[in-house]
Design a protein around this motif. Structure first.
Motif, PDB file in Angstrom:
ATOM      1  N   SER A 249      42.150  31.053  20.094  1.00 28.91           N
ATOM      2  CA  SER A 249      41.530  32.357  20.214  1.00 28.91           C
ATOM      3  C   SER A 249      42.161  33.331  19.249  1.00 28.91           C
ATOM      4  CB  SER A 249      41.697  32.880  21.642  1.00 28.91           C
ATOM      5  OG  SER A 249      41.070  32.020  22.541  1.00 28.91           O
TER       6      SER A 249
ATOM      7  N   LEU B 143      41.939  37.690  17.775  1.00 30.65           N
ATOM      8  CA  LEU B 143      41.691  39.020  18.284  1.00 30.65           C
ATOM      9  C   LEU B 143      40.978  39.880  17.272  1.00 30.65           C
ATOM     10  CD1 LEU B 143      45.170  39.673  19.854  1.00 30.65           C
ATOM     11  CD2 LEU B 143      43.109  38.879  20.988  1.00 30.65           C
ATOM     12  N   ILE B 144      40.075  40.728  17.744  1.00 37.78           N
ATOM     13  CA  ILE B 144      39.478  41.736  16.898  1.00 37.78           C
ATOM     14  C   ILE B 144      40.383  42.953  16.961  1.00 37.78           C
ATOM     15  CG2 ILE B 144      37.489  43.252  16.605  1.00 37.78           C
ATOM     16  CD1 ILE B 144      35.806  41.050  17.887  1.00 37.78           C
TER      17      ILE B 144
ATOM     18  N   GLY C 270      38.538  36.509  20.562  1.00 33.25           N
ATOM     19  CA  GLY C 270      37.725  35.944  19.500  1.00 33.25           C
ATOM     20  C   GLY C 270      37.178  34.578  19.851  1.00 33.25           C
TER      21      GLY C 270
ATOM     22  N   SER D 246      42.452  33.115   6.575  1.00 35.60           N
ATOM     23  CA  SER D 246      42.199  33.694   7.896  1.00 35.60           C
ATOM     24  C   SER D 246      43.501  34.085   8.581  1.00 35.60           C
ATOM     25  CB  SER D 246      41.434  32.707   8.786  1.00 35.60           C
ATOM     26  OG  SER D 246      40.318  32.162   8.127  1.00 35.60           O
TER      27      SER D 246
ATOM     28  N   ASP E 142      47.347  45.148  19.685  1.00 40.64           N
ATOM     29  CA  ASP E 142      46.765  43.877  19.248  1.00 40.64           C
ATOM     30  C   ASP E 142      47.780  42.747  19.379  1.00 40.64           C
ATOM     31  OD1 ASP E 142      44.299  44.879  18.618  1.00 40.64           O
ATOM     32  OD2 ASP E 142      44.729  45.156  16.500  1.00 40.64           O
TER      33      ASP E 142
ATOM     34  N   SER F  81      33.008  37.198   8.582  1.00 44.46           N
ATOM     35  CA  SER F  81      32.756  37.261  10.025  1.00 44.46           C
ATOM     36  C   SER F  81      33.978  36.871  10.843  1.00 44.46           C
ATOM     37  CB  SER F  81      31.575  36.338  10.381  1.00 44.46           C
ATOM     38  OG  SER F  81      30.388  36.740   9.723  1.00 44.46           O
ATOM     39  N   ASP F  82      35.118  36.794  10.219  1.00 43.22           N
ATOM     40  CA  ASP F  82      36.363  36.463  10.905  1.00 43.22           C
ATOM     41  C   ASP F  82      36.900  37.701  11.617  1.00 43.22           C
ATOM     42  OD1 ASP F  82      39.232  35.960  11.385  1.00 43.22           O
ATOM     43  OD2 ASP F  82      38.933  34.196  10.129  1.00 43.22           O
ATOM     44  N   PRO F  83      37.310  37.584  12.889  1.00 46.24           N
ATOM     45  CA  PRO F  83      37.870  38.741  13.588  1.00 46.24           C
ATOM     46  C   PRO F  83      39.109  39.334  12.915  1.00 46.24           C
ATOM     47  CG  PRO F  83      37.306  37.022  15.150  1.00 46.24           C
ATOM     48  CD  PRO F  83      37.145  36.425  13.780  1.00 46.24           C
TER      49      PRO F  83
ATOM     50  N   GLU G  43      33.401  32.180   9.012  1.00 46.65           N
ATOM     51  CA  GLU G  43      33.974  32.563  10.292  1.00 46.65           C
ATOM     52  C   GLU G  43      35.384  31.986  10.418  1.00 46.65           C
ATOM     53  OE1 GLU G  43      31.307  31.511  13.452  1.00 46.65           O
ATOM     54  OE2 GLU G  43      29.532  32.204  12.359  1.00 46.65           O
ATOM     55  N   HIS G  44      35.972  32.168  11.591  1.00 48.80           N
ATOM     56  CA  HIS G  44      37.318  31.654  11.857  1.00 48.80           C
ATOM     57  C   HIS G  44      37.173  30.238  12.405  1.00 48.80           C
ATOM     58  CE1 HIS G  44      41.616  32.758  12.438  1.00 48.80           C
ATOM     59  NE2 HIS G  44      41.586  31.836  13.382  1.00 48.80           N
TER      60      HIS G  44
END
Length: 288
Positions: free
Chosen positions: A28, A30-31, A43, A195, A204, A241-243, A266-267
């Motif tokens: 997971s 985090l944004i 995430g 990433s 965070d 689109s990766d957090p 993405e992640h």
């Protein structure tokens, strides 16, 4: 070529046997919170293990090593270009994401990327991965991945006739760890992160339940120590689109690295597979 079969759950591992498999990358994420009062959002889930892991060969090995720094056994994965002698090769250390282990690099296409580096006329090198945790830093739990990388890994590589680490590649949590390692090893020739799991605020970071307190996080957070990193030897890749895209953009703005690529993605494993050849080329151009 010998192929390793899947192990049954709970099966005792022979210390001399080679292990095969790939764990999920990342975990997971985090944004980044917009303000200190906003709770970070969770995430994407971990990536599913691959259905067809890369087979072990003479150039692709996995062994168990005892780490005093981590107070446990860890996997040591070494991947070299196809058909090349590993003797005397320079080494790029690969750090995995949260919830994974070193074996996750077995199915990301690392060897194919190394083969492309050699085919392009660049010097060959090996990728070495080990198991880590806690964002690859000492958080006071009797488990110090950074000390393992600094004090133990060079000896393990020397036993296999490989040179000491001269480059780092980190994914997600591993990106945090690679940048933290680079602060203390100014002689690194290349640091590539994909990433990178960086945190723009203490809320965070605190939500990850890893760091003991704010001071501990601040002492290790790469975003707060960008001035201690080498721009010319650093490359940063992240999906739009990766957090963690916002945090990685902050790193790029603060550091102005040699490569800064925010591209669609993405992640997840698909994105990391896509950028891996470029990241390995970045390392190959600098590691000789």
């Amino acid at each position: 070529m010998r192929r390793a079969g899947a192990e049954k759950a709970g099966h005792a591992v022979n210390r001399r046997a080679l292990l095969l498999g790939a764990a999920a990358l990342g975990g997971s994420v985090l944004i980044p919170a917009c303000g200190t009062e906003k709770k970070p959002l969770v995430g994407p889930p971990p990536v599913s293990p691959p259905a067809s892991p890369t087979p072990l060969t003479e150039a692709v090995t996995v062994q168990k090593m005892r780490s005093a720094a981590r107070n446990r056994d860890v996997n040591l994965v070494i991947i070299a270009p196809d058909g090349a002698s590993r003797v005397g090769l320079p080494v790029c250390v690969a750090l995995h994401g949260r919830g994974a282990d070193a074996r996750t690099f077995l199915d990301l296409g690392v060897q194919n990327a190394l083969n492309q580096v050699v085919a392009a006329g660049l010097p060959g090198f090996a990728v070495a991965a080990v198991d880590g945790d806690n964002y690859w830093v000492d958080v006071g739990k009797g488990d110090d991945p950074q000390r393992m990388l600094t004090d133990e890994l060079p000896g393990w590589l020397a036993q296999r006739e490989l040179r000491p680490p001269s480059a780092m590649f980190g994914i997600s949590m591993g990106g945090f760890g690679a940048l933290r390692y680079a602060r203390d090893h100014k002689d690194l020739k290349a640091v590539a992160v994909a990433s990178a799991a960086l945190f723009v605020s203490w809320p965070d970071a605190k939500s990850r339940k890893v760091f003991a307190d704010r001071a501990q996080w601040e002492a290790n957070e790469p975003l707060l120590h960008a001035g201690e990193l080498s721009a010319s030897s650093t490359g940063v890749w992240c999906g739009t689109s990766d957090p963690f895209a916002g945090a990685d953009r902050k790193l790029i703005k603060a550091l102005d690295p040699a490569v800064a690529k925010i591209s669609p993605g993405e992640h997840n494993e698909a994105y990391w597979r896509g950028i891996l050849p470029e990241a390995m080329k970045f390392v190959g151009e600098r590691i000789a």
